[in-house]
Design a protein around this motif. Structure first.
Motif, mmCIF file in Angstrom:
data_model
loop_
_atom_site.group_PDB
_atom_site.id
_atom_site.type_symbol
_atom_site.label_atom_id
_atom_site.label_comp_id
_atom_site.label_asym_id
_atom_site.label_seq_id
_atom_site.Cartn_x
_atom_site.Cartn_y
_atom_site.Cartn_z
ATOM 1 N N GLU A 182 0.528 11.075 2.337
ATOM 2 C CA GLU A 182 -0.536 10.891 1.345
ATOM 3 C C GLU A 182 -1.724 10.163 1.971
ATOM 4 O OE1 GLU A 182 -1.980 10.958 -2.806
ATOM 5 O OE2 GLU A 182 -0.520 12.091 -1.638
ATOM 6 N N LEU A 183 -1.434 9.129 2.739
ATOM 7 C CA LEU A 183 -2.485 8.347 3.391
ATOM 8 C C LEU A 183 -3.309 9.215 4.337
ATOM 9 C CD1 LEU A 183 -3.842 5.659 4.106
ATOM 10 C CD2 LEU A 183 -1.956 5.203 5.683
ATOM 11 N N LYS A 184 -2.632 10.003 5.149
ATOM 12 C CA LYS A 184 -3.337 10.842 6.129
ATOM 13 C C LYS A 184 -4.216 11.875 5.447
ATOM 14 C CE LYS A 184 -4.079 12.438 10.334
ATOM 15 N NZ LYS A 184 -4.952 13.571 10.014
ATOM 16 N N LYS A 185 -3.684 12.568 4.451
ATOM 17 C CA LYS A 185 -4.412 13.682 3.831
ATOM 18 C C LYS A 185 -5.545 13.224 2.941
ATOM 19 C CE LYS A 185 -3.709 17.876 1.084
ATOM 20 N NZ LYS A 185 -2.705 18.744 0.419
ATOM 21 N N HIS A 186 -5.319 12.180 2.154
ATOM 22 C CA HIS A 186 -6.302 11.819 1.127
ATOM 23 C C HIS A 186 -7.160 10.609 1.478
ATOM 24 C CE1 HIS A 186 -4.860 14.779 -1.756
ATOM 25 N NE2 HIS A 186 -3.633 14.477 -1.357
ATOM 26 N N TYR A 187 -6.889 9.981 2.606
ATOM 27 C CA TYR A 187 -7.704 8.831 3.004
ATOM 28 C C TYR A 187 -8.247 9.008 4.428
ATOM 29 C CZ TYR A 187 -6.074 6.621 -1.231
ATOM 30 O OH TYR A 187 -5.827 6.344 -2.562
ATOM 31 N N TRP A 201 0.826 -1.199 0.000
ATOM 32 C CA TRP A 201 0.000 0.000 0.000
ATOM 33 C C TRP A 201 0.866 1.257 0.000
ATOM 34 C CZ3 TRP A 201 -3.783 2.289 -1.735
ATOM 35 C CH2 TRP A 201 -4.535 3.276 -1.098
ATOM 36 N N LYS A 202 1.947 1.262 0.773
ATOM 37 C CA LYS A 202 2.825 2.432 0.769
ATOM 38 C C LYS A 202 3.463 2.645 -0.597
ATOM 39 C CE LYS A 202 5.079 1.314 4.632
ATOM 40 N NZ LYS A 202 5.999 1.394 5.784
ATOM 41 N N ALA A 203 3.785 1.554 -1.287
ATOM 42 C CA ALA A 203 4.345 1.681 -2.641
ATOM 43 C C ALA A 203 3.336 2.350 -3.575
ATOM 44 C CB ALA A 203 4.745 0.306 -3.176
ATOM 45 N N GLN A 204 2.061 1.976 -3.458
ATOM 46 C CA GLN A 204 1.016 2.597 -4.276
ATOM 47 C C GLN A 204 0.819 4.064 -3.907
ATOM 48 O OE1 GLN A 204 -2.712 0.344 -4.818
ATOM 49 N NE2 GLN A 204 -1.646 -1.411 -3.929
ATOM 50 N N LEU A 205 0.881 4.356 -2.603
ATOM 51 C CA LEU A 205 0.662 5.726 -2.143
ATOM 52 C C LEU A 205 1.756 6.669 -2.640
ATOM 53 C CD1 LEU A 205 -0.452 4.953 1.514
ATOM 54 C CD2 LEU A 205 -1.866 6.061 -0.234
ATOM 55 N N ALA A 217 12.304 8.299 3.316
ATOM 56 C CA ALA A 217 11.433 9.353 2.798
ATOM 57 C C ALA A 217 10.306 8.797 1.937
ATOM 58 C CB ALA A 217 12.257 10.359 1.991
ATOM 59 N N GLY A 218 10.535 7.660 1.290
ATOM 60 C CA GLY A 218 9.451 7.043 0.521
ATOM 61 C C GLY A 218 8.292 6.671 1.434
ATOM 62 N N ASP A 219 8.624 6.110 2.606
ATOM 63 C CA ASP A 219 7.586 5.760 3.576
ATOM 64 C C ASP A 219 6.886 7.008 4.107
ATOM 65 O OD1 ASP A 219 8.031 3.068 3.334
ATOM 66 O OD2 ASP A 219 9.041 2.822 5.262
ATOM 67 N N SER A 220 7.659 8.033 4.461
ATOM 68 C CA SER A 220 7.038 9.229 5.040
ATOM 69 C C SER A 220 6.146 9.935 4.024
ATOM 70 C CB SER A 220 8.098 10.186 5.596
ATOM 71 O OG SER A 220 8.998 10.620 4.604
#
Length: 429
Positions: free
Chosen positions: A398-403, A148-152, A390-393
């Protein structure tokens, strides 16, 4: 029940599927639920079902109440002629849906869905927690998180590439100009980012490339409204005179674009940031070209080794002395420039020019850079969500703001994993 939840239940077939029957008591088998339709017409396309002994292929339409079919006048809409099944939560009408002169079979799901799922989804929607599902996160498999993080990250970079593409249209496809705007915005940070970007838009690179260091500093500080009033010190007084001359020469707006000092450490004051930015801009600098040519982000960081002019060694604000400290560009700001300027530009350039090696380079840099440190990432870490680089952060931002903030739980891989895991197998609904 919300229609978005009903669509999710249908898409992932999260209901008790044994002994399915239509409302007229004909045996029904779902071979394929179809694909979500993002355009006008039925909710799902290319579905496959078997009713009695007959196989059907076509569209599926969903409503909370069966009466929604007539309420929305689907019986008169040719886009719904290919509907093979009407899926509803409750059946509030005795009349079947009609498509042309054909009756459309109806399936009711009200008593076939886990009560736990419905209660959990409602709890998330009503939750005041910053992450609605935070109580269930420990049970989510690590592989789910990694995928999921890779997609985000891809989503975030794609979104930024779209914004960069829009700026390129305004800038006549001038990549260096677009890079300058992003650099200015990043230097401004959360408080002054918008103001710094507007200042950059008022100062084209073609103008800045002709100027010396003091002139660059004068223009940036002056456009930020930081050279107003009367100064005792020679340096800000000289910058003020220079700015007044340049403002007339380049016909700059009379009203400055004010920068702010509130709620920030002295090292982030706009005076210091703009003085540092002036050093990076010496001779135009062509930072986007440097970015493309850099073999590693380390090479680029070496080129960012600058400090504000010597006057600022013992000043944060004009005419007000402070303890002596050379105002070098810190590692945090260098990393921020890489994450928020150079990586998005590389990704956008690679995507628009079909150069996959640049896409890979952008991703590699993100995975090699340290994770960002801010309130949002700190909260994710407090929930024991891994953030290694940084890829994870970027993915977690993205997860927090858009989901999470939008309660978009049904489109989140973590939310879907929790709901599908539920309190038992589907057959226990």
């Amino acid at each position: 029940m919300k229609e978005s939840l009903l669509q999710w239940i249908w898409q992932y077939q999260y209901f008790h599927s044994r002994d399915l029957q239509t409302t007229d008591n004909v045996r029904l088998q779902i071979l394929s639920p179809g694909q979500p339709n993002i355009h006008q017409g039925p909710d799902f396309l290319d579905a496959r079902i078997k009713i009695g002994d007959t196989y059907w292929a076509g569209a599926i339409e969903l409503h909370i109440a069966a009466s929604g079919w007539e309420k929305h006048a689907h019986q008169k809409d040719k886009n719904y002629r290919n509907v093979i099944l009407h899926v509803v939560w409750i059946n509030d009408t005795e009349r079947p849906a009609l498509s042309g002169h054909r009756e459309v079979p109806t399936l009711v799901l009200e008593h076939r869905v886990s009560k736990w799922l419905l209660q959990q989804y409602e709890a998330w929607i009503k939750s005041r927690d910053r992450v609605p599902c935070q109580q269930q996160l420990k049970g989510v498999d690590g592989k789910v998180w990694e995928d999921w993080k890779a997609q985000l990250v891809e989503q975030r970079l794609h979104r930024r590439a779209s914004l960069i593409s829009a700026d390129l249209k305004i800038n006549h496809q001038h990549w260096e100009e677009t890079c300058w705007l992003l650099m200015a915005k990043t230097f401004g940070g959360p408080v002054n980012g918008a103001a710094f970007e507007m200042i950059a838009r008022s100062l084209p690179l073609a103008t800045l490339a002709r100027l010396g260091e003091d002139q660059l500093e004068a223009l940036l500080l002056g456009q930020a409204g930081l050279l107003e009033g009367v100064f005792r010190d020679e340096h800000p007084g000289r910058l003020q005179q220079e700015f007044r001359h340049l403002r007339v020469k380049y016909t700059l707006p009379a009203d400055p674009l004010p920068a702010h000092f509130l709620r920030m450490r002295p090292g982030n004051f706009p005076t210091i940031r703009l003085a540092q930015l002036a050093k990076l801009l010496k001779g135009g600098s062509f930072w986007f070209s440097r970015c493309k040519e850099a073999r590693s982000f380390g090479d680029l960081k070496v080129q960012m080794e600058v400090a504000a002019g010597s006057y600022w060694d013992d000043h944060y604000i004009p005419d007000r002395t402070s303890s002596r400290r050379v105002k070098r560009l810190g590692e945090g700001l260098k990393d921020s420039l890489l994450i928020n300027v150079f990586v998005p530009l590389l990704y956008a350039y690679g995507a628009l020019r079909n150069e996959p090696e640049l896409l890979e380079k952008a991703m590699d840099w993100l995975k090699a850079l340290p994770a960002e440190k801010n309130i949002v990432i700190g909260r994710w870490k407090s929930l024991y969500v891994m953030c290694r680089h940084a890829g994870d952060s970027q993915a977690l931002l993205e997860l927090k703001k858009h989901y999470c903030d939008q309660k978009n739980c049904l489109q989140c891989a973590v939310g879907k994993n929790i709901l599908c895991r539920g309190d038992g197998p589907r057959e226990d609904a």
